[in-house]
Design a protein around this motif. Structure first.
Motif, PDB file in Angstrom:
ATOM      1  N   VAL A   1       0.915  -1.085  -0.103  1.00 20.17           N
ATOM      2  CA  VAL A   1      -0.097   0.059   0.138  1.00 20.17           C
ATOM      3  C   VAL A   1       0.961   1.227   0.029  1.00 20.17           C
ATOM      4  O   VAL A   1       0.529   2.209  -0.656  1.00 20.17           O
ATOM      5  CB  VAL A   1      -0.870  -0.054   1.238  1.00 20.17           C
ATOM      6  CG1 VAL A   1      -1.627   1.265   1.297  1.00 20.17           C
ATOM      7  CG2 VAL A   1      -1.795  -1.217   0.989  1.00 20.17           C
ATOM      8  N   ASP A   2       1.865   1.207   0.804  1.00 21.28           N
ATOM      9  CA  ASP A   2       3.072   2.146   0.690  1.00 21.28           C
ATOM     10  C   ASP A   2       3.456   2.526  -0.843  1.00 21.28           C
ATOM     11  O   ASP A   2       3.457   3.654  -1.352  1.00 21.28           O
ATOM     12  CB  ASP A   2       4.158   2.097   1.329  1.00 21.28           C
ATOM     13  CG  ASP A   2       4.116   2.436   2.878  1.00 21.28           C
ATOM     14  OD1 ASP A   2       3.331   3.363   3.267  1.00 21.28           O
ATOM     15  OD2 ASP A   2       4.709   1.727   3.882  1.00 21.28           O
ATOM     16  N   CYS A   3       3.709   1.417  -1.620  1.00 20.60           N
ATOM     17  CA  CYS A   3       3.822   1.687  -3.027  1.00 20.60           C
ATOM     18  C   CYS A   3       3.036   2.300  -3.755  1.00 20.60           C
ATOM     19  O   CYS A   3       3.114   3.180  -5.030  1.00 20.60           O
ATOM     20  CB  CYS A   3       4.306   0.252  -3.744  1.00 20.60           C
ATOM     21  SG  CYS A   3       6.058  -0.399  -2.964  1.00 20.60           S
ATOM     22  N   CYS A   4       1.577   1.787  -3.395  1.00 19.34           N
ATOM     23  CA  CYS A   4       0.325   2.454  -4.269  1.00 19.34           C
ATOM     24  C   CYS A   4       0.420   3.951  -3.971  1.00 19.34           C
ATOM     25  O   CYS A   4       0.265   4.715  -4.904  1.00 19.34           O
ATOM     26  CB  CYS A   4      -0.635   1.828  -3.618  1.00 19.34           C
ATOM     27  SG  CYS A   4      -0.957   0.206  -3.937  1.00 19.34           S
ATOM     28  N   ILE A   5       0.706   4.286  -2.688  1.00 17.36           N
ATOM     29  CA  ILE A   5       0.581   5.660  -2.247  1.00 17.36           C
ATOM     30  C   ILE A   5       1.524   6.598  -2.983  1.00 17.36           C
ATOM     31  O   ILE A   5       1.562   7.738  -3.360  1.00 17.36           O
ATOM     32  CB  ILE A   5       0.530   6.035  -0.647  1.00 17.36           C
ATOM     33  CG1 ILE A   5      -0.480   5.323  -0.142  1.00 17.36           C
ATOM     34  CG2 ILE A   5       0.878   7.495  -0.121  1.00 17.36           C
ATOM     35  CD1 ILE A   5      -0.475   5.290   1.542  1.00 17.36           C
ATOM     36  N   GLN A   6       2.939   5.936  -2.862  1.00 16.67           N
ATOM     37  CA  GLN A   6       3.949   6.645  -3.511  1.00 16.67           C
ATOM     38  C   GLN A   6       3.612   6.805  -4.964  1.00 16.67           C
ATOM     39  O   GLN A   6       3.967   7.991  -5.734  1.00 16.67           O
ATOM     40  CB  GLN A   6       5.286   5.676  -3.498  1.00 16.67           C
ATOM     41  CG  GLN A   6       6.487   6.184  -4.129  1.00 16.67           C
ATOM     42  CD  GLN A   6       7.589   5.540  -4.098  1.00 16.67           C
ATOM     43  OE1 GLN A   6       7.498   4.124  -3.592  1.00 16.67           O
ATOM     44  NE2 GLN A   6       9.073   5.709  -4.396  1.00 16.67           N
ATOM     45  N   ALA A   7       3.212   5.949  -5.853  1.00 10.09           N
ATOM     46  CA  ALA A   7       2.633   5.964  -7.269  1.00 10.09           C
ATOM     47  C   ALA A   7       1.770   7.043  -7.501  1.00 10.09           C
ATOM     48  O   ALA A   7       1.892   7.730  -8.292  1.00 10.09           O
ATOM     49  CB  ALA A   7       2.324   4.615  -7.832  1.00 10.09           C
ATOM     50  N   ILE A   8       0.666   7.048  -6.713  1.00 10.65           N
ATOM     51  CA  ILE A   8      -0.350   7.936  -6.719  1.00 10.65           C
ATOM     52  C   ILE A   8       0.296   9.570  -6.473  1.00 10.65           C
ATOM     53  O   ILE A   8       0.073  10.488  -7.105  1.00 10.65           O
ATOM     54  CB  ILE A   8      -1.407   8.018  -5.628  1.00 10.65           C
ATOM     55  CG1 ILE A   8      -2.070   7.011  -5.596  1.00 10.65           C
ATOM     56  CG2 ILE A   8      -2.248   9.345  -5.523  1.00 10.65           C
ATOM     57  CD1 ILE A   8      -3.188   6.570  -7.086  1.00 10.65           C
TER      58      ILE A   8
END
Length: 299
Positions: A247-254
Motif C-alpha cells: 500500500v505504501d507503494c500505491c501511495i508513492q505511485a499516486i
C-alpha cells in the motif's frame, strides 16, 4: 450449431459490447502491470496473464510489464548450494547473489515472458533496469548488501519502445555510475516507473484478493481506498504485515502522478481483463483524495 453454442456466442458478444466503453477509455493510455508471485510460477496462469496483456495491447492500451522472480532466484540459489536469507522481507544480496539475481531476472525470466508474448502474436522487448540506466540506485543498507534504493528513473528507453508499438518487459535490476548492480524491490520499481510514465493505472498482482477489513476474510475486501483512508487503516492496524509496503507503494505511485493503483489477486484467471474491461473490476483500487470520483470506480 446447437443451442449451447449459440448461447456461448451470444455471451461472448455481450461481453465485448460491455467492454467497449472501457476500451475507449484506455485506448492510447499507459497501464503498468507489476507481475510476480504464484501467477508467475503456475505455467497456465502465466500464459493467461500474457494473453490478457496481449489483448489489451491489441485494443490500443500501452502496456508496460514490470516483473520480479523471487521464487526462481531462490530455486537457482538452492541448486548452487547457496541459502537465501531475508531481513524485513528483503533478500540479503551479496556479490555472488546479485550475479544470480541478474542471471535469473534479466536472463531466463525476462526472455521467457518476452518469448511468450511474441509467440502469441505480440511485439515485446525485454529491458532490465540497467539498460540505458533506466533504474539508477544506491545501496539501501550495508547489512542487506546489493539491495538498491532507487535514486532516479530514466524513462526515455521505455517511452521509445511504447512509441514504436512494443510492450516493454522490465526486470527490476538497478545500477549506479560505478558499475554496481542492485536487486530492486519489484513493487517499488513498478511504482517509480509508473510514476515516471504518469500512467493511467498501475496494476499490482499479489497472492491475496486485495486490502481486507478483516485479515484472511476475502468477504471483507475493501474495493476502493483514498490515500487518506489508507493512512487511517495503517494507524488502525487494518493494513498490516506484508500489505504495508504494497500500500505504501500505491501511495508513492499516486504521489508521482499515477491516476489509480489496483492491488489484486494474480492467481485469479484473467483478473487483469476483469479490472480493466468490466463493470465489476477486481481487487482494491487506491486513488488520490483530490481525484476521488465515483464515476471512475467501475465495480
Amino acid at each position: 450449431m446447437d443451442t449451447v453454442d449459440i448461447f456461448s456466442n451470444a455471451q461472448r458478444a455481450q461481453v465485448l459490447t460491455e467492454a467497449l466503453p472501457y476500451i475507449r477509455k484506455y485506448n492510447g493510455q499507459i497501464v503498468v502491470v507489476k507481475y510476480g508471485g504464484n501467477a508467475m510460477i503456475n505455467e497456465q496462469l502465466k500464459t493467461q496473464v500474457m494473453e490478457d496483456i496481449l489483448l489489451l495491447w491489441l485494443v490500443g492500451v500501452k502496456v508496460v510489464l514490470v516483473h520480479g522472480g523471487g521464487p526462481e532466484i531462490s530455486e537457482l540459489m538452492g541448486k548452487l548450494g547457496k541459502k537465501a536469507q531475508f531481513v524485513d522481507g528483503l533478500r540479503v544480496t551479496d556479490k555472488e547473489t546479485v550475479d544470480i539475481v541478474q542471471m535469473v531476472l534479466a536472463g531466463r525470466v525476462n526472455k521467457t515472458l518476452v518469448n511468450l508474448l511474441q509467440t502469441k502474436g505480440g511485439k515485446a522487448m525485454g529491458l532490465s533496469g540497467m539498460d540505458g540506466h533506466l533504474i539508477e540506485a544506491e545501496m539501501k543498507d550495508p547489512k542487506l548488501g546489493y539491495v538498491g534504493k532507487i535514486t532516479n528513473i530514466n524513462i526515455q528507453p521505455v517511452m521509445d519502445l511504447l512509441e514504436k508499438g512494443y510492450i516493454p518487459v522490465i526486470s527490476t535490476l538497478g545500477c549506479d555510475n560505478n558499475g554496481n548492480v542492485y536487486n530492486i524491490n519489484g513493487d517499488t520499481a513498478a511504482a517509480c516507473i509508473a510514476g515516471a510514465l504518469k500512467a493511467k493505472r498501475l496494476i499490482m498482482m499479489t497472492d491475496i484478493d486485495g486490502v481486507l477489513q478483516k485479515k484472511d476474510d476475502p468477504s471483507t475486501l475493501i474495493p476502493m481506498l483514498t490515500v487518506s483512508k489508507a493512512k487511517a487503516l495503517f494507524e488502525q492496524g487494518v493494513i498490516s504485515g506484508g500489505m504495508i509496503p504494497k500500500v505504501d507503494c500505491c501511495i508513492q505511485a499516486i504521489s508521482k502522478g499515477v491516476s489509480s493503483v489496483i492491488i489484486m489477486d494474480g492467481r485469479v484467471p484473467h483478473s487483469i481483463l476483469m479490472e480493466i474491461l468490466t463493470d465489476e473490476g477486481a481487487g482494491t483500487m487506491v486513488v488520490g483524495d483530490e481525484a476521488y470520483d465515483e464515476s471512475e470506480i467501475h465495480r
